[in-house]
Design a protein around this motif. Structure first.
Motif, PDB file in Angstrom:
ATOM      1  N   ILE A  62      -4.105   9.663  -3.343  1.00  0.00           N
ATOM      2  CA  ILE A  62      -2.750   9.192  -3.663  1.00  0.00           C
ATOM      3  C   ILE A  62      -1.955   8.852  -2.404  1.00  0.00           C
ATOM      4  CG2 ILE A  62      -2.624  10.423  -5.862  1.00  0.00           C
ATOM      5  CD1 ILE A  62      -0.601  12.347  -4.354  1.00  0.00           C
ATOM      6  N   GLN A  63      -2.462   9.271  -1.255  1.00  0.00           N
ATOM      7  CA  GLN A  63      -1.815   8.961   0.015  1.00  0.00           C
ATOM      8  C   GLN A  63      -2.853   8.902   1.105  1.00  0.00           C
ATOM      9  OE1 GLN A  63      -0.122   9.471   3.950  1.00  0.00           O
ATOM     10  NE2 GLN A  63      -1.648  10.732   2.964  1.00  0.00           N
ATOM     11  N   ASP A 114      -1.046   4.936  -8.057  1.00  0.00           N
ATOM     12  CA  ASP A 114       0.226   5.131  -7.351  1.00  0.00           C
ATOM     13  C   ASP A 114       0.046   5.459  -5.866  1.00  0.00           C
ATOM     14  OD1 ASP A 114      -0.961   7.550  -8.129  1.00  0.00           O
ATOM     15  OD2 ASP A 114       0.941   8.640  -8.083  1.00  0.00           O
ATOM     16  N   ASP A 161       2.493   0.145  -1.015  1.00  0.00           N
ATOM     17  CA  ASP A 161       2.676   0.949  -2.233  1.00  0.00           C
ATOM     18  C   ASP A 161       1.842   0.399  -3.383  1.00  0.00           C
ATOM     19  OD1 ASP A 161       4.486   2.429  -0.814  1.00  0.00           O
ATOM     20  OD2 ASP A 161       6.264   1.668  -1.832  1.00  0.00           O
ATOM     21  N   GLY A 162       0.976   1.237  -3.926  1.00  0.00           N
ATOM     22  CA  GLY A 162       0.253   0.874  -5.143  1.00  0.00           C
ATOM     23  C   GLY A 162      -1.138   0.325  -4.889  1.00  0.00           C
ATOM     24  N   GLN A 221       5.711  12.040  -4.080  1.00  0.00           N
ATOM     25  CA  GLN A 221       4.689  12.182  -5.133  1.00  0.00           C
ATOM     26  C   GLN A 221       4.433  13.674  -5.288  1.00  0.00           C
ATOM     27  OE1 GLN A 221       2.364   9.761  -2.386  1.00  0.00           O
ATOM     28  NE2 GLN A 221       1.446   8.763  -4.156  1.00  0.00           N
TER      29      GLN A 221
END
Lengths: 144, 144
Positions: free
Chosen positions: B133-134, B51, B64-65, A93
């Motif tokens: 995002i992570q 994401d 994921d997601g 990402q």
């Protein structure tokens, strides 16, 4: 498009550029891992930024800075080996000059010994080179 | 400086801006943790990007997601509680619209039960809001 000067980066994602950067980063990681698995931590140290922060399952708290990480890795030099490894479903990402690489990892040692890991590496582009600024390694489903 | 239009972001780090962003991100995380520790995962879900990728010590592989993460968190709703927690030496590394928050974490439950964690959260600025995002949570020094 030959415009110069006041040119903003396009807002639309450039897919081929994204793919190329993702591939670059995955290959940097893979090359460092090949050396790591033969006992050589320098592959990682050479692509690590001075302001790196680092977690793994063997330390009491986050390590801060390349000097601390180098000291730690030097004590492991020659002591780590894996016959082979797998990087599972790597994802990248990216936004601008930062990119987050995540993957599951399996290393295989002698006598069918295997270790399963979760890994997050954050890379930053410093003077055209991608450098690790954050590393987080943990066991997948440890017993506690 | 009242210039408009063709204004590039300054290359020199703006320390007060960096500090303000770091503080914003740490406070977002702290507020989500307060709700998490009272059994409410929505604090996290509300600041998570579509994401997102996610690791914790209880899952077989990366999630994921946002949809996968929501499904997972909904099963935990009302089941998590901690009397108090500590965020230890949080650090924020930022480049442009991405910022990496790392910290060690301690949660305290009943009967002096405590859990120690390593945490990495990557935030990205999407339309002026910082979003995760992570997420990578792992135990500090698990037994295997």
């Amino acid at each position: 498009m030959m415009s110069h000067g006041c040119l903003k980066e396009p807002k639309e994602p450039n897919e081929s550029q994204d793919k190329a950067i993702a591939q670059t980063i995955i290959e940097l990681e893979r090359a460092a891992l090949v050396r790591w698995c033969s006992g050589d931590p320098s592959g990682y140290l050479e692509i690590t930024a001075p302001d790196v922060v680092y977690f793994d399952p063997f330390i009491e708290r986050r390590l801060d800075g390349l000097e601390s990480l180098s000291d730690y890795y030097e004590r492991l030099r020659g002591k780590i080996s894996a016959e082979r490894f797998e990087i599972l479903h790597p994802a990248v990402q990216r936004s601008g000059d930062m990119a987050v690489l995540t993957f599951n990892f399996v290393s295989y040692g002698a006598h069918h010994f295997e270790l399963r890991w979760n890994c997050t590496e954050v890379y930053r582009r410093d003077a055209d080179s991608w450098r690790i600024i954050q590393s987080h390694w943990s066991f997948t489903k440890p017993s506690s």
